[in-house]
Design a protein around this motif. Structure first.
Motif, PDB file in Angstrom:
ATOM      1  N   SER A 170       0.835  -1.202   0.000  1.00  0.00           N
ATOM      2  CA  SER A 170       0.000   0.000   0.000  1.00  0.00           C
ATOM      3  C   SER A 170       0.866   1.248   0.000  1.00  0.00           C
ATOM      4  N   TYR A 171       1.940   1.236   0.802  1.00  0.00           N
ATOM      5  CA  TYR A 171       2.861   2.377   0.835  1.00  0.00           C
ATOM      6  C   TYR A 171       3.461   2.611  -0.559  1.00  0.00           C
ATOM      7  N   ALA A 172       3.953   1.528  -1.171  1.00  0.00           N
ATOM      8  CA  ALA A 172       4.606   1.651  -2.474  1.00  0.00           C
ATOM      9  C   ALA A 172       3.645   2.152  -3.549  1.00  0.00           C
ATOM     10  N   ALA A 173       2.371   1.810  -3.409  1.00  0.00           N
ATOM     11  CA  ALA A 173       1.358   2.240  -4.372  1.00  0.00           C
ATOM     12  C   ALA A 173       0.819   3.634  -4.077  1.00  0.00           C
ATOM     13  N   GLY A 174       1.353   4.283  -3.063  1.00  0.00           N
ATOM     14  CA  GLY A 174       0.933   5.642  -2.740  1.00  0.00           C
ATOM     15  C   GLY A 174      -0.377   5.740  -1.987  1.00  0.00           C
ATOM     16  N   SER A 175      -0.878   4.613  -1.473  1.00  0.00           N
ATOM     17  CA  SER A 175      -2.167   4.603  -0.767  1.00  0.00           C
ATOM     18  C   SER A 175      -3.254   5.278  -1.595  1.00  0.00           C
ATOM     19  N   THR A 176      -3.147   5.150  -2.918  1.00  0.00           N
ATOM     20  CA  THR A 176      -4.035   5.907  -3.804  1.00  0.00           C
ATOM     21  C   THR A 176      -5.500   5.505  -3.660  1.00  0.00           C
ATOM     22  N   ASP A 177      -5.753   4.206  -3.374  1.00  0.00           N
ATOM     23  CA  ASP A 177      -7.147   3.787  -3.228  1.00  0.00           C
ATOM     24  C   ASP A 177      -7.788   4.416  -2.001  1.00  0.00           C
ATOM     25  N   LEU A 178      -7.044   4.464  -0.905  1.00  0.00           N
ATOM     26  CA  LEU A 178      -7.586   5.069   0.313  1.00  0.00           C
ATOM     27  C   LEU A 178      -7.770   6.577   0.150  1.00  0.00           C
ATOM     28  N   ILE A 179      -6.837   7.212  -0.534  1.00  0.00           N
ATOM     29  CA  ILE A 179      -6.922   8.666  -0.721  1.00  0.00           C
ATOM     30  C   ILE A 179      -8.120   9.018  -1.602  1.00  0.00           C
ATOM     31  N   ALA A 180      -8.327   8.243  -2.674  1.00  0.00           N
ATOM     32  CA  ALA A 180      -9.489   8.497  -3.539  1.00  0.00           C
ATOM     33  C   ALA A 180     -10.791   8.284  -2.772  1.00  0.00           C
ATOM     34  N   ASP A 181     -10.838   7.233  -1.967  1.00  0.00           N
ATOM     35  CA  ASP A 181     -12.040   6.961  -1.177  1.00  0.00           C
ATOM     36  C   ASP A 181     -12.275   8.065  -0.153  1.00  0.00           C
ATOM     37  N   SER A 182     -11.185   8.547   0.469  1.00  0.00           N
ATOM     38  CA  SER A 182     -11.304   9.625   1.452  1.00  0.00           C
ATOM     39  C   SER A 182     -11.818  10.904   0.801  1.00  0.00           C
TER      40      SER A 182
END
Length: 229
Positions: free
Chosen positions: A43-55
């Motif tokens: 998740s760190y390496a992927a930039g946590s992009t899924d969580l950020i978009a959901d947020s």
């Protein structure tokens, strides 16, 4: 720092199970099937992009840095809370090396219990700082695709730490002295130095940076907000 002694897995599991009864950020998943989980490092390496978009969708913000701050603050709370509680209440620090994140959200999981004895306050603070700030939160920050001020992110780490201590002492008042001592030691360690100050014996905190949550409609400020003077 002298290397801490390994604690028996059963002892770590019992500590995590007990502190999980506090609920919320204190309750990561322990063991169980691997399906639906992945290493948090991915998740760190992927930039946590899924969580950020959901947020961003959940809070109705069009500013990626605001959503990223909210996600990082929540993740910091999920890291600090069980580790701090286990250290204070049971004298052990769970090992998050194999920590996992849910495929569909921010929840965390310890797939197998492991950890160290937390017998000396200064050494325990150094260990927690390394595990949370230097290793996990630093890796998360390095992977972000969104530009967020480093001082904001370390301020979030401090805010999440103090709130974890405050929630712990509210739930278990008998732990007030050791919890306050450990939180205070951590705030005097490394990058956490100068992030804010504890303003009363109940671990109220005034941070020196802003998490940007006031930019989320309807513009409310956090209890420790540096803008609320």
């Amino acid at each position: 720092m002298t290397s801490p002694a390994q604690a028996p897995p059963a002892t770590v599991a019992a500590a995590l199970a007990d502190t999980a009864t506090l609920g919320g950020f204190f309750a990561p998943v322990l063991a169980g099937p691997d399906e639906g989980w992945h290493p948090v490092a991915e998740s760190y390496a992927a930039g946590s992009t899924d969580l950020i978009a959901d947020s961003a969708r959940r809070y109705g913000t069009t500013e990626p840095r605001v959503a990223a701050s909210v996600v990082q603050l929540g993740h910091a709370a999920r890291l600090w809370s069980p580790l701090l509680a286990c250290a204070v209440a049971h004298g052990v620090v769970p090992d998050p090396t194999r920590l996992q994140r849910a495929d569909d959200g921010p929840a965390l999981r310890f797939p197998t219990p492991a950890g160290w004895w937390a017998r000396e306050p200064a050494g325990t603070a150094e260990l927690l700082y390394r595990l949370v700030v230097e290793e996990r939160l630093a890796a998360m920050a390095a992977g972000l695709r969104v530009r967020v001020a480093p001082r904001l992110l370390i301020g979030n780490a401090a805010s999440a730490l103090v709130e974890a201590g405050r929630a712990l002492t509210a739930a278990r008042p008998e732990l007030r002295e050791p919890a306050t001592d450990l939180v205070t030691r951590l705030l005097a360690t490394g990058a956490l130095v100068g992030t804010g100050e504890i303003t009363d014996p109940d671990l109220a905190f005034r941070r020196r940076s802003c998490c940007l949550f006031y930019r989320v409609p309807p513009g409310d400020k956090c209890g420790d907000c540096s803008l609320d003077r």
